[in-house]
Design a protein around this motif. Structure first.
Motif, PDB file in Angstrom:
ATOM      1  N   MET A 162       0.367  -1.512  -0.093  1.00 41.56           N
ATOM      2  CA  MET A 162       0.114   0.031   0.278  1.00 41.56           C
ATOM      3  C   MET A 162       0.650   1.125   0.004  1.00 41.56           C
ATOM      4  N   LYS A 163       1.896   1.198   0.527  1.00 42.24           N
ATOM      5  CA  LYS A 163       3.686   1.947   0.650  1.00 42.24           C
ATOM      6  C   LYS A 163       3.996   1.961  -1.481  1.00 42.24           C
ATOM      7  N   ALA A 164       4.314   1.088  -1.093  1.00 41.00           N
ATOM      8  CA  ALA A 164       4.975   0.967  -2.419  1.00 41.00           C
ATOM      9  C   ALA A 164       4.120   1.408  -4.420  1.00 41.00           C
ATOM     10  N   GLY A 165       2.875   0.914  -3.491  1.00 42.60           N
ATOM     11  CA  GLY A 165       2.076   1.277  -4.834  1.00 42.60           C
ATOM     12  C   GLY A 165       1.656   0.329  -5.634  1.00 42.60           C
ATOM     13  N   GLY A 166       2.101  -1.025  -5.078  1.00 48.14           N
ATOM     14  CA  GLY A 166       1.920  -2.581  -5.518  1.00 48.14           C
ATOM     15  C   GLY A 166       3.176  -3.325  -5.467  1.00 48.14           C
ATOM     16  N   ILE A 167       3.460  -4.718  -6.127  1.00 41.90           N
ATOM     17  CA  ILE A 167       4.170  -5.556  -5.933  1.00 41.90           C
ATOM     18  C   ILE A 167       5.196  -5.151  -7.171  1.00 41.90           C
ATOM     19  N   HIS A 168       5.172  -4.526  -8.114  1.00 41.43           N
ATOM     20  CA  HIS A 168       6.162  -4.000  -8.983  1.00 41.43           C
ATOM     21  C   HIS A 168       7.223  -3.257  -8.549  1.00 41.43           C
ATOM     22  N   GLU A 169       6.877  -2.382  -7.787  1.00 43.86           N
ATOM     23  CA  GLU A 169       7.447  -1.021  -7.018  1.00 43.86           C
ATOM     24  C   GLU A 169       7.946  -2.529  -5.529  1.00 43.86           C
ATOM     25  N   ALA A 170       7.416  -2.920  -5.386  1.00 38.76           N
ATOM     26  CA  ALA A 170       7.922  -3.493  -3.969  1.00 38.76           C
ATOM     27  C   ALA A 170       9.214  -4.462  -4.651  1.00 38.76           C
ATOM     28  N   LEU A 171       8.768  -4.964  -5.379  1.00 38.50           N
ATOM     29  CA  LEU A 171      10.140  -5.964  -6.009  1.00 38.50           C
ATOM     30  C   LEU A 171      11.373  -5.367  -6.661  1.00 38.50           C
ATOM     31  N   ARG A 172      11.127  -4.107  -6.791  1.00 39.36           N
ATOM     32  CA  ARG A 172      12.299  -2.881  -6.850  1.00 39.36           C
ATOM     33  C   ARG A 172      13.373  -2.433  -5.178  1.00 39.36           C
ATOM     34  N   ILE A 173      11.917  -2.332  -4.890  1.00 40.39           N
ATOM     35  CA  ILE A 173      13.167  -2.040  -3.675  1.00 40.39           C
ATOM     36  C   ILE A 173      13.576  -2.963  -2.768  1.00 40.39           C
ATOM     37  N   ALA A 174      12.271  -4.258  -2.899  1.00 45.66           N
ATOM     38  CA  ALA A 174      13.236  -5.201  -2.108  1.00 45.66           C
ATOM     39  C   ALA A 174      14.733  -5.561  -2.773  1.00 45.66           C
ATOM     40  N   LYS A 175      15.111  -5.776  -4.156  1.00 46.14           N
ATOM     41  CA  LYS A 175      16.436  -5.850  -5.335  1.00 46.14           C
ATOM     42  C   LYS A 175      16.699  -4.725  -4.750  1.00 46.14           C
ATOM     43  N   LEU A 176      16.905  -3.442  -4.108  1.00 41.16           N
ATOM     44  CA  LEU A 176      17.655  -2.864  -3.985  1.00 41.16           C
ATOM     45  C   LEU A 176      18.139  -2.913  -2.062  1.00 41.16           C
ATOM     46  N   ALA A 177      17.595  -3.229  -1.895  1.00 40.40           N
ATOM     47  CA  ALA A 177      17.895  -3.730  -0.023  1.00 40.40           C
ATOM     48  C   ALA A 177      18.388  -4.398  -0.336  1.00 40.40           C
ATOM     49  N   HIS A 178      18.799  -6.414  -1.340  1.00 44.33           N
ATOM     50  CA  HIS A 178      18.971  -7.461  -1.405  1.00 44.33           C
ATOM     51  C   HIS A 178      20.887  -6.794  -1.670  1.00 44.33           C
ATOM     52  N   ILE A 179      20.661  -5.451  -2.606  1.00 42.61           N
ATOM     53  CA  ILE A 179      22.234  -5.184  -3.445  1.00 42.61           C
ATOM     54  C   ILE A 179      22.786  -4.744  -1.807  1.00 42.61           C
ATOM     55  N   TYR A 180      22.327  -4.098  -0.948  1.00 44.60           N
ATOM     56  CA  TYR A 180      22.887  -3.706   0.682  1.00 44.60           C
ATOM     57  C   TYR A 180      22.688  -4.122   1.361  1.00 44.60           C
ATOM     58  N   GLY A 181      22.986  -5.444   1.286  1.00 44.14           N
ATOM     59  CA  GLY A 181      22.902  -6.862   1.949  1.00 44.14           C
ATOM     60  C   GLY A 181      21.654  -6.575   2.875  1.00 44.14           C
ATOM     61  N   ILE A 182      21.081  -5.828   2.779  1.00 42.97           N
ATOM     62  CA  ILE A 182      19.598  -5.583   4.269  1.00 42.97           C
ATOM     63  C   ILE A 182      18.656  -6.554   4.093  1.00 42.97           C
ATOM     64  N   GLY A 183      17.821  -7.292   5.293  1.00 42.72           N
ATOM     65  CA  GLY A 183      17.039  -7.232   4.936  1.00 42.72           C
ATOM     66  C   GLY A 183      15.934  -6.633   4.993  1.00 42.72           C
ATOM     67  N   CYS A 184      14.549  -7.299   4.721  1.00 43.83           N
ATOM     68  CA  CYS A 184      13.124  -6.679   5.179  1.00 43.83           C
ATOM     69  C   CYS A 184      12.233  -7.209   5.278  1.00 43.83           C
ATOM     70  N   MET A 185      11.132  -6.741   6.043  1.00 43.02           N
ATOM     71  CA  MET A 185       9.657  -7.245   6.573  1.00 43.02           C
ATOM     72  C   MET A 185       9.062  -7.120   5.711  1.00 43.02           C
ATOM     73  N   VAL A 186       8.033  -7.712   4.857  1.00 42.36           N
ATOM     74  CA  VAL A 186       7.118  -7.613   4.612  1.00 42.36           C
ATOM     75  C   VAL A 186       6.240  -7.055   5.006  1.00 42.36           C
ATOM     76  N   GLY A 187       4.684  -6.140   5.428  1.00 39.45           N
ATOM     77  CA  GLY A 187       3.710  -5.679   6.302  1.00 39.45           C
ATOM     78  C   GLY A 187       2.787  -5.459   5.407  1.00 39.45           C
ATOM     79  N   SER A 188       1.904  -4.988   6.295  1.00 40.78           N
ATOM     80  CA  SER A 188       0.172  -4.824   5.816  1.00 40.78           C
ATOM     81  C   SER A 188      -0.276  -3.344   6.556  1.00 40.78           C
TER      82      SER A 188
END
Length: 364
Positions: free
Chosen positions: A270-296
């Motif tokens: 709901m913040k990212a605007g959907g799955i398409h943008e959320a995937l981009r954020i997750a992959k960027l975090a992965h590059i930085y070695g950062i773990g993610c939570m997915v919430g709602s």
């Protein structure tokens, strides 16, 4: 496979118990449900709850954006060219992230069905089972301890505890009461929902560290815009700090990650605007070695199913906050994810696996 129609309808489902945070109190889950129909008969579903204090979206603004802005742009578009479809969707309006997310997840539901795959497999297929936490609303310390004990009894081993509504000392009392009641085995995560200032956040977190309250992480201790304050808290505490409301877009994520302002990121569709943008954020975090939570937000099983499929598809998503449907008095749908205490099974149905909408909760 072309988009033939986009429809919306509103739903409302009472909660078992009021959901209280530093920002709001919710007693009824309201949402705009989206139905995307393709010319080959495939139907996909999405939803968007109004969360004024976080996304700025209301029921009226969500419905308007979908029916008056997105629908005219997307009707007739081929989902075989999905990158073009998503680009048109995201560029069509500033903000309106919840409305975009609802259409986005419905489109992904259609695409995965066309591929004859569950959505999490279509997106990457990293895991098929995940474990959710359960949220303890902010109340009197004794009531929060009672709630925490009940959730542990119900089979949950991770608690997300809301704080930040009043004085720091009161928040410390809350965590002490909960930890005393549930013992040392369960994980406790704190979510301040922007309720603290940077220096008092550091003082509170250091105090909890000294008391041995064993807090796993603290989510969004400061205001969303205060990235410098978030960085100050991260640098001056041992407890991992998670950014939530500070990150809507990939540009927000880039700023937080480049500045080392947080140890973890909470991605919400709901913040990212959907799955398409959320995937981009997750992959960027992965590059930085950062773990993610997915919430709602306070969503039904439609939105949570989409979020769970996204979360399970990515290797650096390792925390899950998907308890919202369990707070509702009844289920909106048949199908979708299945709960077994704290474990969530994604199932083998194609797309999101949604079989039927319960018409009882549709608002005329």
């Amino acid at each position: 496979m072309n988009i033939q129609n986009i429809e919306t309808f509103q739903i409302a489902i009472p909660l078992h118990k009021p959901f209280k945070t530093a920002l709001r109190t919710v007693t009824v889950a309201e949402s705009v449900v989206v139905k995307v129909t393709c010319d080959n008969g495939i139907v996909g579903y999405g939803e968007a709850p109004p969360t004024h204090v976080i996304t700025g979206d209301s029921l009226a603004s969500i419905d308007y954006a979908i029916t008056k802005i997105f629908k005219p742009l997307l009707l007739g578009e081929s989902l075989r060219n999905r990158e073009q479809v998503f680009e048109r969707l995201y560029k069509s309006a500033v903000g309106n992230t919840s409305a975009k997310a609802a259409v986005d997840m419905a489109i992904y539901d259609c695409i995965a069905q066309q591929a004859s795959m569950p959505l999490f497999e279509f997106l990457g297929g990293y895991s098929s089972t995940i474990e959710t936490d359960y949220t303890v609303s902010v109340n009197h310390p004794d009531e929060m301890a009672d709630d925490a004990q009940q959730y542990i009894h119900d089979g949950f081993s991770i608690l997300k505890v809301k704080v930040g509504k009043d004085k720091i000392e009161k928040d410390i009392e809350r965590i002490k009461a909960i930890r005393k009641r549930i013992g040392g085995h369960a994980l406790i995560r704190l979510d301040a929902n922007q309720g603290w200032h940077a220096k008092e956040a550091v003082r509170a977190i250091q105090k909890m560290e000294d008391l041995g309250l064993d807090v796993e992480l603290v989510e969004q201790p400061v205001k969303a815009y205060d990235v410098e304050g978030l960085k100050y808290v991260t640098e001056n505490t041992q407890t991992p700090i998670m950014a939530d409301e500070s990150i809507f877009s990939i540009h927000d994520a880039k700023r937080v990650l480049e500045n080392g302002a947080a140890d973890l990121i909470n991605i919400k569709l709901m913040k990212a605007g959907g799955i398409h943008e959320a995937l981009r954020i997750a992959k960027l975090a992965h590059i930085y070695g950062i773990g993610c939570m997915v919430g709602s937000m306070i969503e039904t099983k439609i939105g949570i199913t989409a979020a769970a499929h996204f979360a399970a598809s990515q290797p650096n998503v390792n925390r899950y906050d998907f308890d919202a449907p369990l707070m509702l008095s009844e289920d909106l749908i048949e199908g979708g994810i299945a709960y077994k205490e704290s474990d969530i099974e994604l199932g083998v149905g194609i797309g999101l696996g949604i079989e039927k909408i319960n018409d009882k909760f549709i608002v005329d």
